[in-house]
Enzyme design. Structure first.
Site, PDB file in Angstrom:
ATOM      1  CB  CYS A  42      -6.112  41.167 -40.206  1.00 19.78           C
ATOM      2  SG  CYS A  42      -5.746  42.387 -41.465  1.00 19.78           S
ATOM      3  CB  CYS A  47      -8.519  44.161 -42.412  1.00 21.24           C
ATOM      4  SG  CYS A  47      -8.243  44.043 -40.652  1.00 21.24           S
ATOM      5  CE  LYS A  50     -12.802  46.517 -43.908  1.00 13.96           C
ATOM      6  NZ  LYS A  50     -12.755  46.759 -42.478  1.00 13.96           N
ATOM      7  CE1 TYR A 177     -13.920  50.877 -34.444  1.00  7.93           C
ATOM      8  CE2 TYR A 177     -12.896  50.935 -36.601  1.00  7.93           C
ATOM      9  CZ  TYR A 177     -12.917  51.317 -35.276  1.00  7.93           C
ATOM     10  OH  TYR A 177     -11.930  52.130 -34.796  1.00  7.93           O
ATOM     11  CD  GLU A 181     -15.465  48.593 -41.543  1.00  8.67           C
ATOM     12  OE1 GLU A 181     -14.574  49.414 -41.343  1.00  8.67           O
ATOM     13  OE2 GLU A 181     -15.258  47.370 -41.536  1.00  8.67           O
ATOM     14  CG  HIS A 462      -7.401  74.155 -56.146  1.00 14.64           C
ATOM     15  ND1 HIS A 462      -8.550  74.178 -55.377  1.00 14.64           N
ATOM     16  CD2 HIS A 462      -7.734  74.648 -57.356  1.00 14.64           C
ATOM     17  CE1 HIS A 462      -9.529  74.690 -56.107  1.00 14.64           C
ATOM     18  NE2 HIS A 462      -9.074  74.976 -57.308  1.00 14.64           N
ATOM     19  CD  GLU A 467      -8.622  72.897 -52.389  1.00 16.03           C
ATOM     20  OE1 GLU A 467      -7.954  73.929 -52.446  1.00 16.03           O
ATOM     21  OE2 GLU A 467      -9.215  72.405 -53.375  1.00 16.03           O
TER      22      GLU A 467
END
Ligand code: NDP
Length: 479
Positions: A42, A47, A50, A177, A181, A462, A467
């Protein structure tokens, strides 16, 4: 019998380090061995670097959008050496933090490869032998490359961060993934990206509508995505390949070979695909899955059961068939995600060092794929849910205001899969900028068992994209 340590951890990745520290905090005497760099996949080659590359790559669109918003900007090329140097020092810094945390927790660090000698003994590559009451295997996984002729010329995600130069063109193999990615990242950094996926749609296992929109978005941004396509063979490109000689199949664009490798990269790779094309790319990257790191560390000799995919077989408490040996993280091939490995490590400590047997909860894990556009997801896909019970699908896809103003066609997707009977939101799928951030929060509601009506009772924020998750009134369909 006395042991040198109460716990010996093999592997200094996210899971191993967290387990070592939390065990040491209970007063246990803990040692940890890591053969490469502290931080594991990681932090060092996954991760973290990346995500920094995702940030770097997103500037190309930001520059374009800024002009639409009235900024007078001229964009220049991306300087990989600048980024790469900074990235490496950031990784050094993070590795230093990991070491400091272990030191500060009184965990003894062994820089070397460890293997099991017996259920309570670990042999280190330094020649030392250490005994421990409990051994935790957290050795992670590694990329696997198919046995395609010439595959050794390609790279994997391990090497991509260490390239001396950015390729001008790259072929990425895979539709998971990592492949998806990196297709987005490299495309954003100005590399001409081709992606081959052998199946009908990338990101198998995710919601069909969501993966469709991600793939569409990737194509719109310039990724040359080929579905139902794989690599047949590859080899170093020859002069004839590079000269644009049609007998060797290099496609021509305006009399110039379409995908000439950059001279700077020093080589090119000729690739023959299942769709009959033959092309030359600067670089080929395999992102064809990862396998658990279980070989050559004495697991089977110590009596640990290894499963069909090379994974360590464990029970709900991460215990192997050998009572003193536990395993967590990618090496167990349960859910290959950093936060899951960390959870497994903490549950192990809770069980073994705090006397509070804690199974790992693998249910409703939210996750994000940092594709461009980004995908955030929690719970069941529409396809999974409708096999189990009648569902209502609330779904909207629209151009968000920031993109609409900038003149972009990018659309986002907000989707809820709702049980007709219990009204519970069984799944939430978001394709949008920052979908990862959104799904972390939606994940809390879904994990708590929120119903569609609970979502509806929540006042919209908003103007935001999210939303829409609380304002979808009518189901788009039932299934
Ligand atoms: P994945 O399993 O996600 O994807 C592997 C891809 O390679 C699939 O598309 C698969 O196709 C394809 N493939 C496998 N074998 C071959 C072959 N012989 N020829 C051609 N294609 C092949 O693995 P990744 O390596 O992308 O990622 C590993 C894991 O790491 C992920 O499962 C994920 O858990 C984790 N990860 C998580 C990230 C995140 O949370 N954002 C980021 C990166 C990784 P098929 O679908 O047909 O099997």
């Amino acid at each position: 019998m006395t042991f040198d340590y109460d716990l010996f951890v093999i592997g200094g990745g996210s899971g191993g380090v967290r387990a070592a520290r939390t065990a040491a905090a209970t007063g246990a005497k803990v040692g940890l061995a890591e053969e490469y760099r502290m931080g594991g996949t990681c932090v060092i080659r996954g991760c973290v670097p990346k995500k920094l590359m995702v940030f770097a790559s997103s500037f190309s669109e930001m520059f374009e959008d800024a002009r639409s918003y009235g900024w007078d900007l001229t964009d220049g090329p991306f300087h990989w050496p600048h980024f790469s140097e900074k990235l490496n020092s950031e990784l050094d810094r993070l590795e230093g933090i990991y070491r400091k945390l272990l030191d500060g927790s009184n965990v003894a660090i062994f820089d070397g490869r460890a293997s099991l000698k017996d259920p309570h003994t670990v042999a280190l590559s330094t020649g030392e032998e250490i005994t421990a009451k409990h051994i935790l295997v957290a050795t992670g996984g590694r990329p696997v490359v198919p046995e395609t002729p010439g595959a050794e010329l390609g790279i994997t995600s391990n090497e991509i961060f260490q390239l001396k130069e950015m390729p001008k063109s790259i072929l990425i193999i895979g539709g998971g993934y990592i492949a998806s990615e990196f297709a987005g990242i490299l495309n954003g950094l100005g590399v001409k990206v081709t992606q081959f996926y052998r199946g009908a749609q990338i990101l198998r296992g995710f919601d069909d509508e969501a993966r469709g929109l991600v793939a569409e978005g990737m194509r719109a941004k310039g990724i040359d995505l080929h579905l139902g396509t794989n690599i047949v063979e590859m080899r170093a490109a020859t002069e004839a390949d590079l000269s644009g000689d049609h007998s060797h199949g290099v496609p021509m664009e305006g009399g110039v070979p379409a995908q000439l490798p950059s001279k700077a990269a020093g080589h090119g790779i000729w690739v023959k695909a299942t769709n009959g094309t033959e092309k030359v790319y600067d670089q080929v990257m395999f992102a064809t899955g990862r396998a658990p790191n279980t070989s050559g560390i004495g697991l089977e000799e110590a009596g640990v059961e290894i499963g069909r995919r090379g994974e360590i077989v464990v029970d709900d408490y991460s215990q192997t068939r050998v009572p003193s040996i536990y395993a967590i993280g990618d090496v167990t091939n349960r859910v290959q995600l950093t936060p899951v490995a960390i959870r497994e490590g903490m549950a192990f400590v809770e069980t073994v060092f705090k006397g509070n047997p804690t199974p790992v909860d693998h249910h409703l894990i939210p996750s994000a794929v940092f594709t461009q556009p980004e995908l955030g997801t929690v719970g069941m896909t529409e396809e999974e849910a409708r096999e189990i019970e009648p569902v209502e699908i609330y779904c909207t896809s629209f151009k968000p205001m920031n993109h609409a103003f900038a003149g972009r066609d990018d659309r986002v997707l907000m989707k809820l899969v709702v049980s007709k009977e219990t009204r519970k939101v069984l799944g939430c799928h978001i394709v949008a900028d920052h979908a990862g951030e959104m799904i972390q929060l939606a994940g809390i509601a879904v994990k708590m068992g929120a119903t569609k009506e609970d979502f509806d009772r929540t006042v919209a924020v908003h103007p935001t994209m999210a939303e829409e998750l609380v304002t979808m009134k009518e189901p788009m369909r039932t299934a």
